[in-house]
Scaffold this motif. Structure first.
Motif, short mmCIF file in Angstrom:
data_model
loop_
_atom_site.label_atom_id
_atom_site.label_comp_id
_atom_site.label_asym_id
_atom_site.label_seq_id
_atom_site.Cartn_x
_atom_site.Cartn_y
_atom_site.Cartn_z
N GLY A 56 0.83 -1.21 0.00
CA GLY A 56 0.00 0.00 0.00
C GLY A 56 0.85 1.25 0.00
O GLY A 56 2.05 1.21 0.29
N ARG A 102 0.28 5.50 1.13
CA ARG A 102 -0.57 6.56 1.63
C ARG A 102 0.17 7.88 1.58
O ARG A 102 1.38 7.95 1.84
CB ARG A 102 -1.04 6.28 3.06
N THR A 145 -3.81 4.06 -1.74
CA THR A 145 -4.19 2.94 -2.58
C THR A 145 -3.54 1.69 -2.04
O THR A 145 -2.48 1.76 -1.39
CB THR A 145 -3.77 3.18 -4.04
N SER A 146 -4.15 0.54 -2.27
CA SER A 146 -3.60 -0.72 -1.76
C SER A 146 -3.91 -1.85 -2.73
O SER A 146 -4.86 -1.77 -3.52
CB SER A 146 -4.15 -1.04 -0.37
N TYR A 147 -3.09 -2.88 -2.64
CA TYR A 147 -3.30 -4.10 -3.42
C TYR A 147 -3.06 -5.28 -2.50
O TYR A 147 -2.04 -5.32 -1.78
CB TYR A 147 -2.34 -4.17 -4.61
N ASN A 165 -8.15 -4.31 -4.94
CA ASN A 165 -7.46 -3.03 -5.08
C ASN A 165 -8.37 -1.95 -4.50
O ASN A 165 -9.58 -1.96 -4.76
CB ASN A 165 -7.18 -2.70 -6.55
N THR A 166 -7.80 -1.02 -3.73
CA THR A 166 -8.61 0.05 -3.15
C THR A 166 -7.99 1.41 -3.49
O THR A 166 -6.77 1.54 -3.69
CB THR A 166 -8.71 -0.06 -1.62
N LEU A 167 -8.85 2.40 -3.54
CA LEU A 167 -8.44 3.80 -3.72
C LEU A 167 -9.40 4.63 -2.88
O LEU A 167 -10.61 4.61 -3.11
CB LEU A 167 -8.52 4.21 -5.19
N GLY A 173 -14.09 5.09 -0.05
CA GLY A 173 -13.42 5.01 -1.33
C GLY A 173 -14.06 3.96 -2.22
O GLY A 173 -15.22 3.57 -2.04
N GLN A 196 -13.45 0.06 -4.09
CA GLN A 196 -12.71 -1.19 -4.04
C GLN A 196 -13.01 -2.00 -5.30
O GLN A 196 -14.16 -2.05 -5.76
CB GLN A 196 -13.07 -1.99 -2.79
N TYR A 197 -11.94 -2.59 -5.83
CA TYR A 197 -12.10 -3.49 -6.97
C TYR A 197 -11.85 -4.90 -6.46
O TYR A 197 -10.74 -5.22 -5.99
CB TYR A 197 -11.11 -3.14 -8.08
N THR A 228 -16.31 -3.36 -9.29
CA THR A 228 -15.84 -2.17 -8.56
C THR A 228 -17.03 -1.61 -7.78
O THR A 228 -18.10 -1.38 -8.35
CB THR A 228 -15.32 -1.10 -9.53
#
Length: 353
Positions: free
Chosen positions: A62, A64, A79-81, A94-96, A118, A120-121, A135
């Motif tokens: 991630g 930040r 964002t994170s994976y 995946n998030t944003l 946010g 999330q995918y 998403t």
């Protein structure tokens, strides 16, 4: 693994409570660093069991980006994976999003509570359903802490629970709950501003007295003791580059010599020499010592008792500026403030009004 994350959440709550009590005992922080910071890190995710049909955990990365927007609030974007696998079943997220952090303290240890939102995918491949992706929006909440090693480097750790509002019914569910543990290294791009000096209280007004009454005896207060401020002299003004030979004339050193000779009560005066980071540590140490000795010799020649002075070379320690220029000439110019000589007597140097 879910039990372990729950235990970590309880520990984080205890740390936040302790930080809140410390902050209440010490008072709220009036000074904070408003500079932007980044926090890349790693994560451990416990996804909703309904995505893969199992309780398998996964890991991820991630990033930040944030800044303090008020004494008790930070705003972060990130964002994170993350992904998890179990016997052929796979889950990826995946998030944003953005988070608001309520800071319980602004000391070195900074517990906080966070809320955020946010997108999330989610992508899952389960034997009983096949591959599905979507998403969707999410909300999250959590607790954590920051720990500052110094003005620019620190650590952030948090545990958060996210609630996703899955669009459609592709996963067989329309809502999900994921738990995520994050640990990241923080770098702040600027330093905290120096605290503002407090204004001196106004002088007391003289009290009136009746006509014919003897005037009260006026007591003349003793003159205030001399105060001194630290003097930092640019090495560029004192010496040539890579040299310990003093340039002449030196009006600033003459002023210091006059101040010291007229204030004989000032002792234990330390003259510290510094260099930049160019060159070996051993060479810079010797150069800084020679520069400090040169300033001491000059002050003694101007009438200052040498027993009141000590010269110390500190090499490239305590830099006031960090530079990363690739061009050598530009790097030498940028590092100029680090090449300096400081005259100090614990907390004193030049007399001021």
């Amino acid at each position: 693994m879910m039990k372990n994350l729950n235990r970590f959440a309880m520990a984080a709550l205890v740390l936040c409570s302790t930080g809140a009590l410390n902050a209440a005992a010490q008072g709220s922080a009036s000074e904070y660093n408003p500079s932007w910071y980044v926090a890349p890190g790693i994560s451990l995710i416990d996804p909703d069991t309904r995505f893969m049909g199992s309780d398998k955990n996964g890991s991820g990365l991630g990033l930040r980006v944030g800044r303090a927007v008020a004494p008790t609030w930070d705003l972060q974007f990130g964002t994170s994976y993350a992904r998890a696998t179990d016997n052929g079943a796979r889950y990826q997220q995946n998030t944003l999003g953005a988070d608001a952090l309520y800071m319980l303290s602004r000391g070195a240890f900074r517990p906080f509570v966070l809320v955020g939102a946010g997108l999330q995918y989610d992508k899952a491949n389960a034997a009983f359903r096949g591959e599905t992706s979507r998403t969707s929006p999410y909300l999250n909440a959590g607790v954590g802490f920051q720990y500052a090693f110094n003005d620019q480097w620190g650590l952030q750790a948090d545990i958060r629970r996210s609630h996703g509002y899955l669009r459609g019914n592709d996963f067989g569910i329309n809502q999900n709950n994921n738990t995520q543990l994050n640990i990241g290294l923080m770098y702040t791009f600027g330093k905290a501003p120096a605290p503002a000096a407090r204004a001196a209280p106004p002088p007391e007004e003289a009290k009136p007295f009746a006509v014919g009454e003897p005037s009260p005896e006026r007591v003349t207060p003793p003159p205030p003791p001399p105060r001194f401020e630290k003097i930092t002299l640019s090495s560029t003004q004192l010496f040539g580059f890579d040299s310990a030979q003093l340039r002449l004339p030196q009006p600033k050193l003459d002023e210091i010599a006059t101040t010291l000779t007229t204030n004989a009560q000032v002792n234990n005066i330390v003259i510290s020499g510094y260099t930049d980071r160019l060159g070996s540590e051993q060479y810079n140490q010797k150069l800084s010592q020679r520069r400090a000795e040169a300033v001491k010799t000059y002050l003694v020649a101007k009438g200052v008792d040498g027993g009141r002075l000590s010269a110390v070379g500190k090499g490239k320690a305590n830099p006031v500026l960090e530079c990363n220029d690739k061009n050598k000439a530009a790097l030498i110019k940028c590092l100029e403030p680090n090449r300096r000589v400081e005259v100090e007597q614990i907390t004193i140097e030049r007399q001021v009004q």
